[in-house]
Design an enzyme around this catalytic site. Structure first.
Site, PDB file in Angstrom:
ATOM      1  N   LYS A 155       0.842  -1.190   0.000  1.00  0.00           N
ATOM      2  CA  LYS A 155       0.000   0.000   0.000  1.00  0.00           C
ATOM      3  C   LYS A 155       0.885   1.251   0.000  1.00  0.00           C
ATOM      4  O   LYS A 155       1.811   1.356   0.825  1.00  0.00           O
ATOM      5  CB  LYS A 155      -0.894  -0.002   1.242  1.00  0.00           C
ATOM      6  CG  LYS A 155      -1.984  -1.064   1.168  1.00  0.00           C
ATOM      7  CD  LYS A 155      -2.963  -0.769   0.054  1.00  0.00           C
ATOM      8  CE  LYS A 155      -4.296  -1.412   0.277  1.00  0.00           C
ATOM      9  NZ  LYS A 155      -5.228  -1.122  -0.822  1.00  0.00           N
ATOM     10  N   ASP A 201      -0.424  -0.631  -4.604  1.00  0.00           N
ATOM     11  CA  ASP A 201      -1.794  -0.111  -4.669  1.00  0.00           C
ATOM     12  C   ASP A 201      -1.808   1.266  -4.013  1.00  0.00           C
ATOM     13  O   ASP A 201      -1.546   1.380  -2.812  1.00  0.00           O
ATOM     14  CB  ASP A 201      -2.763  -1.059  -3.948  1.00  0.00           C
ATOM     15  CG  ASP A 201      -4.214  -0.618  -4.091  1.00  0.00           C
ATOM     16  OD1 ASP A 201      -4.462   0.431  -4.721  1.00  0.00           O
ATOM     17  OD2 ASP A 201      -5.096  -1.329  -3.577  1.00  0.00           O
ATOM     18  N   GLU A 210      -1.731  -0.437  -9.032  1.00  0.00           N
ATOM     19  CA  GLU A 210      -3.198  -0.332  -8.943  1.00  0.00           C
ATOM     20  C   GLU A 210      -3.603   1.070  -8.475  1.00  0.00           C
ATOM     21  O   GLU A 210      -3.027   1.589  -7.506  1.00  0.00           O
ATOM     22  CB  GLU A 210      -3.665  -1.391  -7.945  1.00  0.00           C
ATOM     23  CG  GLU A 210      -5.156  -1.460  -7.687  1.00  0.00           C
ATOM     24  CD  GLU A 210      -5.489  -2.714  -6.856  1.00  0.00           C
ATOM     25  OE1 GLU A 210      -4.951  -3.805  -7.137  1.00  0.00           O
ATOM     26  OE2 GLU A 210      -6.269  -2.591  -5.906  1.00  0.00           O
ATOM     27  N   ASP A 242      -9.344  -0.747  -9.767  1.00  0.00           N
ATOM     28  CA  ASP A 242     -10.027  -1.382  -8.621  1.00  0.00           C
ATOM     29  C   ASP A 242     -11.292  -0.575  -8.306  1.00  0.00           C
ATOM     30  O   ASP A 242     -12.329  -0.779  -8.952  1.00  0.00           O
ATOM     31  CB  ASP A 242      -9.063  -1.464  -7.429  1.00  0.00           C
ATOM     32  CG  ASP A 242      -9.701  -2.071  -6.190  1.00  0.00           C
ATOM     33  OD1 ASP A 242     -10.771  -2.696  -6.318  1.00  0.00           O
ATOM     34  OD2 ASP A 242      -9.151  -1.928  -5.073  1.00  0.00           O
ATOM     35  N   LYS A 271     -13.369  -8.173  -7.023  1.00  0.00           N
ATOM     36  CA  LYS A 271     -13.653  -8.396  -5.602  1.00  0.00           C
ATOM     37  C   LYS A 271     -15.059  -8.956  -5.499  1.00  0.00           C
ATOM     38  O   LYS A 271     -16.031  -8.245  -5.818  1.00  0.00           O
ATOM     39  CB  LYS A 271     -13.539  -7.081  -4.837  1.00  0.00           C
ATOM     40  CG  LYS A 271     -12.107  -6.570  -4.707  1.00  0.00           C
ATOM     41  CD  LYS A 271     -12.058  -5.239  -3.994  1.00  0.00           C
ATOM     42  CE  LYS A 271     -10.616  -4.840  -3.694  1.00  0.00           C
ATOM     43  NZ  LYS A 271     -10.525  -3.442  -3.232  1.00  0.00           N
ATOM     44  N   GLN A 301     -11.450  -6.853  -0.265  1.00  0.00           N
ATOM     45  CA  GLN A 301     -12.058  -5.632   0.269  1.00  0.00           C
ATOM     46  C   GLN A 301     -11.934  -5.615   1.791  1.00  0.00           C
ATOM     47  O   GLN A 301     -12.719  -5.000   2.477  1.00  0.00           O
ATOM     48  CB  GLN A 301     -13.516  -5.528  -0.179  1.00  0.00           C
ATOM     49  CG  GLN A 301     -14.002  -4.090  -0.140  1.00  0.00           C
ATOM     50  CD  GLN A 301     -15.153  -3.844  -1.071  1.00  0.00           C
ATOM     51  OE1 GLN A 301     -15.017  -4.029  -2.281  1.00  0.00           O
ATOM     52  NE2 GLN A 301     -16.281  -3.436  -0.544  1.00  0.00           N
TER      53      GLN A 301
HETATM   54  C1  MUC Z   1      -7.738  -2.394  -2.000  1.00  0.00           C
HETATM   55  O1  MUC Z   1      -7.352  -3.161  -2.880  1.00  0.00           O
HETATM   56  O2  MUC Z   1      -7.906  -1.218  -2.300  1.00  0.00           O
HETATM   57  C2  MUC Z   1      -8.857  -0.946   0.658  1.00  0.00           C
HETATM   58  C3  MUC Z   1      -9.982  -0.224   0.429  1.00  0.00           C
HETATM   59  C4  MUC Z   1     -10.867  -1.057  -0.280  1.00  0.00           C
HETATM   60  O3  MUC Z   1     -11.982  -0.766  -0.710  1.00  0.00           O
HETATM   61  O4  MUC Z   1     -10.300  -2.257  -0.483  1.00  0.00           O
HETATM   62  C5  MUC Z   1      -9.051  -2.297   0.177  1.00  0.00           C
HETATM   63  C6  MUC Z   1      -7.962  -2.917  -0.609  1.00  0.00           C
HETATM   64 MG    MG Z   2      -7.139  -1.585  -4.429  1.00  0.00          MG
END
Ligand code: MUC
Ligand code: MG
Length: 368
Positions: free
Chosen positions: A162, A191, A217, A242, A266, A294
């Site tokens: 992240k 991401d 991402e 995403d 997701k 998620q």
């Molecule tokens: C992600 O992949 O972004 C964080 C916020 C969300 O909606 O999912 C997570 C992971």
């Molecule tokens: Mg994401």
């Protein structure tokens, strides 16, 4: 197979290690268990994890929209009326996790009714998925140490890092330290949760060329239309949509616009019925599809596993299935297992999971 009740049960389970990222942070899994019961006495379950800072859903809004709008639209239909249910629910814009959980609970109930696994009903491509673990914000040495522990404990060799909305030098340092510590055989990808501008993201992607990222991402907002296209055009690795592509139509728009070259699926957001659509779209368009997380608990993770392993398109890449490891407890009678970096498809009808009613009673936050 007639549906007689759709029920939303809010619960709260603390995280032992909170997850922090550019768009928010999670200290408690304040999720919703959705139960679909048929007149045959079969109950299907699924989990809705609200992400208020992303889609505007909250635990309260999910319970309310299910009780007031979606349950009355679904009750009385059959488990075989999934497309009719979808048509009714998509008349309402938004509320993705509430809709997805109803869809998946229906699939679970269908599988249990006919004595077949959801994974098989969806396509049954393979019996296992490689697991990718998500590394939240922290100092470079701490993040690197977490990756080492995940590899030692679970054999995981794929990590999503992240980044975004904090000093860029810190994110760059985290990636460099990670690569140094875990070596070249481990997959790393980023991401940004829309945390950078297109120019900042381009700068970082170029600075990290030697780190060897497999994909990136949502590094900047898709609403910065031309900036995002400019970024994606120069990106040397797949650029994943995403939260900018929560529906099959959004996926089509973003990919055709050049705003992304890969997609995160997701199940918490698109259920099984729309995840199938997105997977088939990705296959037809020739773009990579990654099973995202998620920040699901084990119920939601069982859904991602059943779906991800059912399709060739989604089984190709490591799937994000391990966020539940940071929770202090969960709702299943039998916990999920990760070994040798893999998660195996669960045997048994439906999703192959059972809810521990004592745990649900302990963690639910409604009257019960
Ligand atoms: C992600 O992949 O972004 C964080 C916020 C969300 O909606 O999912 C997570 C992971
Ligand atoms: Mg994401």
């Amino acid at each position: 197979m007639k549906i007689i009740e759709v029920r939303a049960i809010p619960f709260a389970i603390p995280f032992t290690k909170p997850l922090k990222f550019a768009s928010g942070e999670i200290h408690v899994a304040d999720n919703v268990l959705v139960r679909v019961t048929t007149e045959d006495g079969v109950t299907g379950v699924a989990e809705a994890p609200p992400r208020p800072y992303t889609y505007g859903e909250t635990q309260e809004s999910i319970c309310a929209v299910v009780a007031k709008l979606f349950a009355p639209a679904v009750e009385g239909l059959s488990l075989l009326d999934r497309e009719q249910v979808r048509a009714r629910l998509t008349r309402t814009v938004g509320n993705p996790t509430a809709k997805a959980a109803i869809d998946m609970a229906m699939w679970d109930a269908w599988g249990k009714t006919v004595g077949q696994s959801v994974h098989g009903l969806l396509g049954g491509f393979t019996d296992r998925l490689r697991v990718s673990h998500m590394l939240g914000f922290d100092a470079p040495d701490v993040v690197a140490q977490q990756a080492v522990e995940m590899r030692e404990l679970y054999g995981i060799t794929s990590f999503k890092v992240k980044v975004g909305r904090r000093p860029i030098a810190l994110d760059v340092a985290v990636c460099r330290r990670l690569r140094e510590v875990v070596g070249d055989d481990v997959e790393l990808y980023l991401d940004g949760n829309r945390g950078w501008t297109a120019a900042e993201a381009a700068d970082v992607v170029h600075r990290l060329t030697d780190v060897g990222l497999s994909r990136v991402e949502e590094l900047c907002p898709a609403d910065d239309v031309l900036g995002r296209r400019w970024l994606v055009a120069q990106c040397p690795v797949p650029f994943v949509a995403d939260e900018s592509a929560p529906t099959p139509a959004d996926v089509t728009r973003e990919i055709l616009a050049g705003a992304a070259t890969a997609v995160s699926i997701k199940t918490a957001r698109t259920g099984f019925s729309d995840s199938l659509r997105v997977a088939h779209l990705a296959e037809g368009l020739g773009v990579e599809a990654v099973i995202g997380n998620q920040i699901d608990g084990q119920v939601g993770t069982a859904c991602s596993l059943a779906f991800g392993a059912s399709q060739a398109t989604t089984a190709r890449t490591a799937a994000e299935l391990s966020n539940y490891l940071d929770m202090s407890d969960d709702l299943l009678t039998e916990p999920l297992r990760i070994a040798d970096g893999e998660m195996r498809v669960l045997p048994g009808a439906g999703l192959g999971i059972d809810i521990d009613e004592d745990k649900l009673a302990r963690y639910r936050v409604d009257a019960g």
